[in-house]
Design an enzyme around this catalytic site. Structure first.
Site, PDB file in Angstrom:
ATOM      1  N   HIS A 235       6.587  -3.211   1.923  1.00 44.87           N
ATOM      2  CA  HIS A 235       7.646  -4.228   1.929  1.00 44.87           C
ATOM      3  C   HIS A 235       8.264  -4.391   3.317  1.00 44.87           C
ATOM      4  O   HIS A 235       8.908  -5.393   3.591  1.00 44.87           O
ATOM      5  CB  HIS A 235       8.728  -3.893   0.891  1.00 44.87           C
ATOM      6  CG  HIS A 235       9.654  -2.783   1.273  1.00 44.87           C
ATOM      7  ND1 HIS A 235       9.457  -1.480   0.879  1.00 44.87           N
ATOM      8  CD2 HIS A 235      10.793  -2.780   2.003  1.00 44.87           C
ATOM      9  CE1 HIS A 235      10.431  -0.727   1.342  1.00 44.87           C
ATOM     10  NE2 HIS A 235      11.257  -1.489   2.033  1.00 44.87           N
ATOM     11  N   ASP A 266       3.508  -0.315  -2.663  1.00 43.88           N
ATOM     12  CA  ASP A 266       4.328  -0.377  -1.452  1.00 43.88           C
ATOM     13  C   ASP A 266       3.671   0.313  -0.261  1.00 43.88           C
ATOM     14  O   ASP A 266       4.227   1.252   0.320  1.00 43.88           O
ATOM     15  CB  ASP A 266       5.707   0.207  -1.720  1.00 43.88           C
ATOM     16  CG  ASP A 266       6.748  -0.342  -0.753  1.00 43.88           C
ATOM     17  OD1 ASP A 266       6.400  -1.225   0.049  1.00 43.88           O
ATOM     18  OD2 ASP A 266       7.901   0.116  -0.805  1.00 43.88           O
ATOM     19  N   SER A 354      13.826   2.898   4.541  1.00 44.07           N
ATOM     20  CA  SER A 354      12.467   2.490   4.168  1.00 44.07           C
ATOM     21  C   SER A 354      11.461   2.801   5.273  1.00 44.07           C
ATOM     22  O   SER A 354      11.723   2.574   6.446  1.00 44.07           O
ATOM     23  CB  SER A 354      12.420   1.004   3.857  1.00 44.07           C
ATOM     24  OG  SER A 354      12.832   0.759   2.543  1.00 44.07           O
TER      25      SER A 354
END
Length: 406
Positions: A235, A266, A354
């Site tokens: 992402h 992901d 992230s």
């Protein structure tokens, strides 16, 4: 989640693997003496600073932390030998006391496990049966994302598929829970969980930029032709942007398996430009020195685990479950996204983490994917919390990559 398709760039890789070099000075006897040079001291088995961090996480002395790491490594080696010898096993997990418990397929296999010095049990259901139940739930969720179900996964320790519910009661959620509960006590429903989101923001001071936004560097690897790539959470590079370090381009996103509102995994990669490379040490933001990356052997559930990330920096905990599926909620009103193939952990993370590098000992484990929307870590290495990460070994296998190691 915090983005729709148009502002996907706001998702940032928020941990870095720093290319940090330290100058060492070799010294010997003084000139003119006859003193024989002493033998070099043996290198410690584990990064000393990491031992300190893990000791804090586990609430034990540093010696006890080293013993824990030694024992985990020894038990994993024994388990690997059992699998090499084709002993019929159904996965393994670390119990709270640090013992590796091996699920044996039958009584004969259990005898072989115990003969190898490991704990054994013959589960009522086991990994294969639970995996089939979870696969059925995955298929249902991918038809209509259940917003009220945060995550579902095979939990080897409880011998169930665990379903975490956040309270929403939309039609897709009700249908999902009905299907889950039709499996009786093979499914365990845990209520009172938070909604989940992928954890990327636009924090100031990030070390990698793209199209006016910021992020940080992740793990480096080589593809089958020997070209350098950056492995990250999918992402983070959904729009395959050009990536820059200190204002100079060094890589460009080439592949991602994440797409808002559709079935996603992901993971993603970026091609590193000629003349650039990704460092081989995970930065701990001064909390534990730097940690060398020496491999990517997957740590069993319950193993000690630490993560480096821009927002929460160096935090530690334990591996939870693998093959976890989650529903990520988009805070901008976009569609929910079901992501499969993640791992859970008790490592605390927040928005901006992230892509953060997870590592167990010196074995790279994965990159931060997401976590509870309202989670706030307390600034300590052992901050209570939870998170989900994309296992690195799966990304390496899918893209046919070889991890760069020391």
């Amino acid at each position: 989640m915090k983005h729709g398709k148009k502002n996907a760039r706001r998702y940032i890789v928020a941990a870095s693997v720093g290319a940090l070099l330290s100058a060492g000075v070799a010294t010997g006897a003084y000139a003119g003496t006859t003193m024989e040079p002493s033998a070099p001291a043996a290198a410690p088995a584990y990064q000393p600073e990491m031992v300190k961090a893990l000791a804090t996480t586990l609430g034990v002395s540093e010696k006890a932390a080293v013993r824990r790491l030694d024992r985990e490594a020894q038990q994993q080696d024994r388990f690997a030998e059992l699998r090499k010898d084709r002993v019929s096993t159904l996965g393994a997990f670390f119990a709270e006391d640090g013992s590796l418990v091996v699920n044996a397929a039958d009584a004969d296999a259990a005898k072989e496990v115990r003969a190898a010095g490991l704990q054994a049990r013959v589960p009522e259901r086991g990994e294969s049966k639970l995996g089939r139940i979870k696969a059925e739930l995955d298929a249902k969720a991918l038809k209509s994302a259940p917003a009220g179900v945060s995550a579902w996964s095979v939990d080897l320790a409880s011998d169930t598929v665990t379903v975490e519910v956040n309270g929403d009661s939309d039609a897709a959620t009700r249908s999902f829970l009905k299907a889950a509960q039709s499996n009786g006590d093979a499914v365990r429903v845990v209520k009172g969980q938070e909604k989940l989101e992928t954890q990327a923001v636009v924090p100031p001071g990030s070390r990698m930029t793209f199209n006016g936004y910021l992020c940080s560097v992740g793990y480096g690897a080589k593809d089958s032709s020997g070209k350098e790539v950056l492995v990250t959470a999918g992402h983070c590079i959904e729009d395959l942007p050009e990536l820059a370090y200190n204002g100079t381009r060094f890589a460009k996103g080439t592949h991602t398996r994440f797409a808002l509102g559709t079935r996603s995994v992901d993971m993603g990669i970026a091609a590193v430009d000629s003349g650039n490379s990704i460092g081989l040490d995970v930065t701990t933001y001064g909390k534990a020195g730097t940690v060398p990356v020496k491999g990517s052997t997957r740590a069993p559930s319950g193993a000690a685990l630490c993560k480096s990330g821009q927002t929460t920096q160096w935090t530690c905990g334990k591996v939870g479950s693998y093959n976890v599926s989650v529903t990520y909620t988009d805070q901008n009103g976009g569609p929910d996204t079901v992501v499969t193939g993640l791992a859970s952990s008790s490592v605390c993370t927040q928005g901006g983490d992230s892509g953060g590098a997870y590592i167990s000992g010196d074995q790279a484990q994965g990159m931060t994917s997401g976590g509870p929307s309202n989670q706030r870590c307390n600034g300590q290495v052992d901050s209570p919390g939870s998170s989900y990460f994309q296992p690195l070994d799966d990304a390496l296998a899918y893209y046919g990559l070889t991890l760069n190691t020391k």
